[in-house]
Design an enzyme around this catalytic site. Structure first.
Site, PDB file in Angstrom:
ATOM      1  N   LEU A 106     -14.905  -8.544 -10.683  1.00  0.00           N
ATOM      2  CA  LEU A 106     -14.352  -8.644 -12.030  1.00  0.00           C
ATOM      3  C   LEU A 106     -15.185  -9.570 -12.904  1.00  0.00           C
ATOM      4  CD1 LEU A 106     -10.513  -8.887 -11.290  1.00  0.00           C
ATOM      5  CD2 LEU A 106     -11.914  -6.859 -11.667  1.00  0.00           C
ATOM      6  N   GLY A 151     -13.911  -7.769  -6.595  1.00  0.00           N
ATOM      7  CA  GLY A 151     -13.616  -6.427  -7.095  1.00  0.00           C
ATOM      8  C   GLY A 151     -14.599  -5.380  -6.630  1.00  0.00           C
ATOM      9  N   ASN A 175     -13.259 -12.553  -1.940  1.00  0.00           N
ATOM     10  CA  ASN A 175     -13.466 -14.002  -1.922  1.00  0.00           C
ATOM     11  C   ASN A 175     -12.746 -14.731  -3.053  1.00  0.00           C
ATOM     12  OD1 ASN A 175     -15.264 -12.773  -3.810  1.00  0.00           O
ATOM     13  ND2 ASN A 175     -16.509 -14.643  -3.856  1.00  0.00           N
ATOM     14  N   GLU A 176     -11.694 -14.124  -3.601  1.00  0.00           N
ATOM     15  CA  GLU A 176     -11.003 -14.699  -4.754  1.00  0.00           C
ATOM     16  C   GLU A 176     -10.541 -16.133  -4.514  1.00  0.00           C
ATOM     17  OE1 GLU A 176     -10.840 -10.319  -5.504  1.00  0.00           O
ATOM     18  OE2 GLU A 176     -10.741 -11.640  -3.771  1.00  0.00           O
TER      19      GLU A 176
END
Length: 300
Positions: A106, A151, A175-176
Site C-alpha cells: 500500500l 499489500g 509485515n504491517e
C-alpha cells in the site's frame, strides 16, 4: 446501486459458461508477444491477452516500486473486470515489469495527512482489489519476480498459485506490524488459508518478511525457479490448471473461498470505519510520517 465513491465493479460477473479452449503450450517461449494478442495499457498496469490460449499477462509498471496507490488499485480492478468480462480469457499471470520488485504494498502517502473522504475512497479500492482477485473465476498465477511485502504479498496470496524467483535477496510477507499497523481480518484470513494458523500467527505478530527459500519452506509460495525461467514456468503451470474443465475448478474455488469473501462483504462498511479510525490516530500519523521521512533520506 453501489455506494458513492465505489467503482462500478462490486458485483463480480459470472463466468461459469466460459468456452473451453486449448491450454497454452508450456513450451511457448517466455516473454510473449502472443498471436493473436490484444493489449491495453494504463498508466500503472499493462495487460496482454492471447485470445488463442485464453491467457492474459498483467504487468505492474508503476516505478519505482509498484506501490498500491488509489490510481493503481483502480486500474487493477478495472483491468481485472475487463478480463473477467472477456469470454476468451480463462487465466491471468500477474507479474512486475520493474526489476527486483513485485509490489511494495500500500502507498503510504495515501494514508498520511489526507481527508476522511480520501481514506474512505482509498480503503474501498483496496477492498475492491482483493474481492475481485480472490473471487475471480479465472485461474490466477502470481509470478513473483521481486520482493513483495504487505499489500504486494496480499496480491500474491490471493492468486491460485505462486511462483517466486529463486533469489534469497527477494522477500515476501505481511509485515504491517513493523510499521505499527494491524493487518485487517481479511488479510489474516487469506494468509491463514495459505500457510495455516500457527505460521500465520507468528509471522503476522512479528511482521516477518521471509526470504524466498524460507517462504517456499513455509508454503507461502508454491515453487521457486531461476529468475530467467519464471515466466516459462508460469505458462506451464497455467497450462496444467487450464487442462481441467472450467466449471468444476471454478465451483471448487468458490466453495473454498466463499466464506472468506462473504465475511468482508458483510462487514465492508465496518472495516472501512475501522481503517479510518485507526489511520487517523495521532500516533499512527506520526509513525507514518517518520517512515516517510526515512524513505526520503534513503532516496537522497
Amino acid at each position: 446501486l453501489c455506494p458513492p465513491g465505489v467503482l462500478p465493479l462490486c458485483c463480480r460477473p459470472p463466468a461459469w459458461d466460459r468456452a473451453a479452449r486449448p491450454p497454452p503450450s508450456p513450451l511457448q517461449p517466455p516473454g510473449l508477444p502472443l498471436a493473436p494478442c490484444r493489449s491495453f495499457s494504463n498508466n500503472k498496469i499493462q495487460v496482454e491477452l492471447d485470445e488463442s490460449s485464453g491467457v492474459a499477462m498483467m504487468k505492474f509498471k508503476s516505478p519505482p516500486v509498484n506501490s498500491l496507490s488509489l490510481e493503481f488499485l483502480t486500474e487493477f480492478s478495472i483491468s481485472l473486470e475487463k478480463l473477467e468480462n472477456n469470454r476468451a480469457c480463462r487465466g491471468v499471470i500477474i507479474t512486475s515489469a520493474i526489476p527486483k520488485i513485485f509490489s511494495s504494498g500500500l502507498d503510504i502517502t495515501e494514508m498520511y495527512g489526507k481527508s476522511m473522504e480520501h481514506y474512505t475512497e482509498f480503503w474501498r479500492a483496496v477492498q475492491e482489489m482483493w474481492l475481485r482477485l480472490y473471487g475471480s473465476s479465472m485461474v490466477t498465477v502470481a509470478a513473483v519476480n521481486g520482493s513483495s511485502p504487505a499489500g504486494g504479498c496480499l496480491i500474491a496470496l490471493s492468486c491460485d498459485y505462486r511462483i517466486m524467483a529463486e533469489n534469497p535477496k527477494f522477500s515476501i510477507g505481511l509485515n504491517e506490524a513493523q510499521l505499527g499497523i494491524v493487518a485487517p481480518f481479511w488479510f489474516k484470513d487469506t494468509f491463514v488459508n495459505v500457510v495455516g494458523h500457527r505460521i500465520a500467527e507468528r509471522s503476522l505478530q512479528l511482521g516477518s518478511l521471509h526470504p524466498a527459500p524460507e517462504a517456499h519452506k513455509l508454503g507461502l509460495v508454491d515453487e521457486l525457479v531461476p529468475e530467467e525461467k519464471l515466466m516459462e514456468k508460469a505458462a506451464a503451470v497455467m497450462a496444467q490448471w487450464l487442462a481441467l474443465p472450467d466449471h468444476a475448478r471454478q465451483l471448487t474455488k468458490t466453495m473454498m473461498r466463499k466464506a472468506v469473501l462473504d465475511r468482508l462483504v458483510a462487514h465492508r462498511e465496518d472495516d472501512i470505519k475501522n481503517f479510518i479510525t485507526f489511520v487517523s490516530k495521532e500516533s499512527i500519523q506520526k509513525s507514518l510520517g517518520k517512515y516517510m521521512e526515512m524513505l526520503k533520506k534513503r532516496k537522497s
